[in-house]
Design a protein around this motif. Structure first.
Motif, PDB file in Angstrom:
ATOM      1  N   GLU A  13       0.797  -1.218   0.000  1.00 52.09           N
ATOM      2  CA  GLU A  13       0.000   0.000   0.000  1.00 52.09           C
ATOM      3  C   GLU A  13       0.835   1.276   0.000  1.00 52.09           C
ATOM      4  N   GLN A  14       2.137   1.175   0.292  1.00 46.51           N
ATOM      5  CA  GLN A  14       2.952   2.384   0.359  1.00 46.51           C
ATOM      6  C   GLN A  14       2.942   3.164  -0.954  1.00 46.51           C
ATOM      7  N   PRO A  15       3.031   2.521  -2.119  1.00 45.77           N
ATOM      8  CA  PRO A  15       2.922   3.297  -3.367  1.00 45.77           C
ATOM      9  C   PRO A  15       1.592   4.020  -3.505  1.00 45.77           C
ATOM     10  N   LEU A  16       0.525   3.480  -2.914  1.00 47.62           N
ATOM     11  CA  LEU A  16      -0.769   4.151  -2.963  1.00 47.62           C
ATOM     12  C   LEU A  16      -0.745   5.458  -2.190  1.00 47.62           C
ATOM     13  N   TRP A  17      -0.049   5.477  -1.061  1.00 50.01           N
ATOM     14  CA  TRP A  17       0.055   6.717  -0.290  1.00 50.01           C
ATOM     15  C   TRP A  17       0.849   7.766  -1.059  1.00 50.01           C
ATOM     16  N   ARG A  18       1.907   7.333  -1.718  1.00 49.27           N
ATOM     17  CA  ARG A  18       2.683   8.293  -2.512  1.00 49.27           C
ATOM     18  C   ARG A  18       1.848   8.849  -3.664  1.00 49.27           C
ATOM     19  N   ALA A  19       1.066   7.980  -4.292  1.00 51.03           N
ATOM     20  CA  ALA A  19       0.206   8.449  -5.377  1.00 51.03           C
ATOM     21  C   ALA A  19      -0.861   9.411  -4.853  1.00 51.03           C
ATOM     22  N   LEU A  20      -1.390   9.135  -3.662  1.00 49.05           N
ATOM     23  CA  LEU A  20      -2.400  10.014  -3.081  1.00 49.05           C
ATOM     24  C   LEU A  20      -1.824  11.396  -2.777  1.00 49.05           C
ATOM     25  N   LEU A 117     -10.429   8.698  -0.842  1.00 49.51           N
ATOM     26  CA  LEU A 117      -9.423   7.658  -1.082  1.00 49.51           C
ATOM     27  C   LEU A 117      -8.526   7.457   0.136  1.00 49.51           C
ATOM     28  N   ALA A 118      -8.273   8.522   0.886  1.00 42.05           N
ATOM     29  CA  ALA A 118      -7.486   8.377   2.120  1.00 42.05           C
ATOM     30  C   ALA A 118      -8.194   7.448   3.099  1.00 42.05           C
ATOM     31  N   PHE A 119      -9.521   7.580   3.186  1.00 45.89           N
ATOM     32  CA  PHE A 119     -10.300   6.656   4.019  1.00 45.89           C
ATOM     33  C   PHE A 119     -10.148   5.222   3.520  1.00 45.89           C
ATOM     34  N   ALA A 120     -10.196   5.049   2.194  1.00 45.28           N
ATOM     35  CA  ALA A 120     -10.120   3.711   1.618  1.00 45.28           C
ATOM     36  C   ALA A 120      -8.782   3.048   1.909  1.00 45.28           C
ATOM     37  N   ILE A 121      -7.686   3.793   1.734  1.00 41.90           N
ATOM     38  CA  ILE A 121      -6.360   3.202   1.936  1.00 41.90           C
ATOM     39  C   ILE A 121      -6.105   2.938   3.415  1.00 41.90           C
ATOM     40  N   LYS A 122      -6.614   3.815   4.255  1.00 43.59           N
ATOM     41  CA  LYS A 122      -6.383   3.666   5.689  1.00 43.59           C
ATOM     42  C   LYS A 122      -7.208   2.533   6.295  1.00 43.59           C
ATOM     43  N   GLY A 123      -8.501   2.496   5.985  1.00 44.86           N
ATOM     44  CA  GLY A 123      -9.383   1.571   6.695  1.00 44.86           C
ATOM     45  C   GLY A 123     -10.075   0.521   5.866  1.00 44.86           C
ATOM     46  N   GLY A 124      -9.832   0.489   4.551  1.00 47.08           N
ATOM     47  CA  GLY A 124     -10.476  -0.539   3.738  1.00 47.08           C
ATOM     48  C   GLY A 124     -11.794  -0.072   3.146  1.00 47.08           C
ATOM     49  N   TRP A 125     -12.529  -1.030   2.594  1.00 44.82           N
ATOM     50  CA  TRP A 125     -13.721  -0.663   1.829  1.00 44.82           C
ATOM     51  C   TRP A 125     -14.850  -0.137   2.710  1.00 44.82           C
ATOM     52  N   ARG A 126     -14.939  -0.546   3.957  1.00 47.99           N
ATOM     53  CA  ARG A 126     -16.010  -0.051   4.824  1.00 47.99           C
ATOM     54  C   ARG A 126     -15.835   1.426   5.118  1.00 47.99           C
ATOM     55  N   TRP A 127     -14.606   1.827   5.416  1.00 46.89           N
ATOM     56  CA  TRP A 127     -14.340   3.243   5.630  1.00 46.89           C
ATOM     57  C   TRP A 127     -14.606   4.031   4.351  1.00 46.89           C
ATOM     58  N   ALA A 128     -14.237   3.448   3.217  1.00 48.53           N
ATOM     59  CA  ALA A 128     -14.463   4.127   1.942  1.00 48.53           C
ATOM     60  C   ALA A 128     -15.956   4.325   1.697  1.00 48.53           C
TER      61      ALA A 128
END
Length: 412
Positions: A13-20, A117-128
């Motif tokens: 998931e680290q590349p996702l944070w950089r992209a965000l 998207l920050a919610f999604a990456i942090k907590g998964g689909w429920r947070w999203a």
């Protein structure tokens, strides 16, 4: 030689944070660009200017917050989403009803998706799903309950994309944990095999010798030999038993799965980190052991040379134990372009067919671990050829690829 701890961190998931992080900056510029291009049509531009000032400061000041999951706390996510929702609702204050009905974009525009998207990456689909539902509700309020087709499309796109990304993140995290456990089990298995080889080459052979000598001497020595035999059986059962318990599978999930392994640094003997195998094999030569070697140095990495030498020593121990003290042995070293071949041959009675399988079942792992196990760890092979009445030949092959040898040996 001191050992060092090697930490392997795996984070999908680290590349996702950089992209965000990049996404938030780019969408900020895009939202400001939309406002500037329609500045003359905005009913109350000062509202938009004030909001964009806050949004710019917030976005730039919180870039480190979206660098990884540990920094992106729940409080930050709540404030970030609140700013996005406030921008959507403030659009009715900045824009005229005519422009809103005509489909004018909200003030934050697609910047809002970054908060979701920050919610999604942090907590998964429920947070999203939670965050995107709030965004959908804010858009409905903004459109007075009558959203346009573009609004519906944008809300659905954010909702579906964020939930999909959140689900992918959850699957990636589960895969990381599984991989981390598999790597630790592999490391534990290799460590057990290494310990079993070392124990076989030292403790078990001493106990076996005490048992044999005690039986010959008799008296109290016989009792000591019997006890040594019992301890030998118990120790063989222990080293051939189950896996070493996994010490730790993972640490902070926010930083990705973590695997820890302990490795011994290579004790390089020269600027190239190579040692001459002939030097290590020379002590084996004696009255009943002949050593034939090339005239030039046979270079291997220290780890590969040590393990190959230990395997040769284990083969010679088997000659002394099973072929008798009077048996002769020959060691032949061949330095081929891509590999080093060491052959150990004796003139003993040979090994009866099926004896090796039987010995391994009894916990006698001299060939299985001390020889084949060592060569397998180096990426090499060990072949044993024995004909009853004609002696035994063990052929050990080790690749000369130093990086491969070093990597495999380092995992012990």
């Amino acid at each position: 030689m001191a050992k060092r701890e090697r930490v392997m961190r795996m984070s999908v998931e680290q590349p996702l944070w950089r992209a965000l992080t990049g996404y938030r900056v780019l969408t900020l510029v895009y939202a400001i660009g939309l406002f500037v291009s329609a500045y003359d049509e905005v009913a109350r531009p000062w509202v938009a200017v004030g909001y964009f000032a806050v949004l710019t400061v917030w976005t730039l000041a919180t870039l480190p917050r979206v660098a990884n999951a540990a920094s992106c706390t729940r409080r930050f996510l709540a404030v970030d989403l609140t700013i996005a929702l406030a921008g959507i609702l403030l659009t009715r204050l900045a824009e005229s009803p005519e422009r809103i009905d005509a489909g004018a974009p909200t003030l934050p525009s697609i910047w809002t998706a970054g908060a979701v998207l920050a919610f999604a990456i942090k907590g998964g689909w429920r947070w999203a799903a939670f965050a995107s539902t709030l965004v959908a509700a804010a858009n409905l309020v903004h459109r007075s309950g009558v959203p346009t087709r573009d609004t519906v499309h944008m809300v659905l796109l954010v909702w579906i994309a964020s939930i999909a990304i959140g689900y992918v993140v959850e699957v990636a995290r589960a895969s990381e944990r599984t991989l981390a456990r598999a790597l630790e089990i592999e490391a534990a298995t290799r460590e057990r095999e290494r310990l079993a080889r070392d124990i076989h080459d030292s403790v078990l052979q001493v106990l076996a010798m005490v048992q044999r000598r005690g039986a010959v001497i008799g008296g109290e020595a016989a009792e000591l030999g019997r006890m040594a035999g019992e301890q030998e059986v118990a120790l063989r059962t222990l080293v051939s038993g189950g896996l070493v318990p996994v010490s730790r599978v993972s640490e902070d999930a926010a930083e990705g799965a973590v695997v820890r392994a302990v490795e011994e640094p290579d004790d390089s003997t020269g600027p190239t980190g190579q040692v001459d195998l002939r030097v290590l094999l020379a002590p084996f030569a004696g009255a009943r052991v002949s050593l034939a070697e090339p005239g030039a140095p046979v270079s291997l990495t220290p780890a590969a040379a040590r393990e190959l030498t230990a395997a040769v020593g284990a083969a010679l121990d088997n000659v002394r134990r099973h072929a008798g003290e009077d048996a002769r042995a020959w060691i032949l070293v061949e330095d081929e372009p891509g590999e080093v071949i060491v052959t150990v041959r004796d003139d003993g009675p040979g090994i009866p067919e099926g004896r090796l399988v039987q010995a391994e079942g009894e916990g006698r792992l001299g060939v299985a671990l001390s020889i084949r196990g060592r060569l397998r760890d180096l990426g090499g092979t060990a072949e044993l050829i024995s004909v009853p009445g004609q002696g035994t030949e063990v052929e050990l092959k080790v690749p000369k690829d130093s990086s491969a040898s070093r990597g495999k040996a380092g995992q012990r």
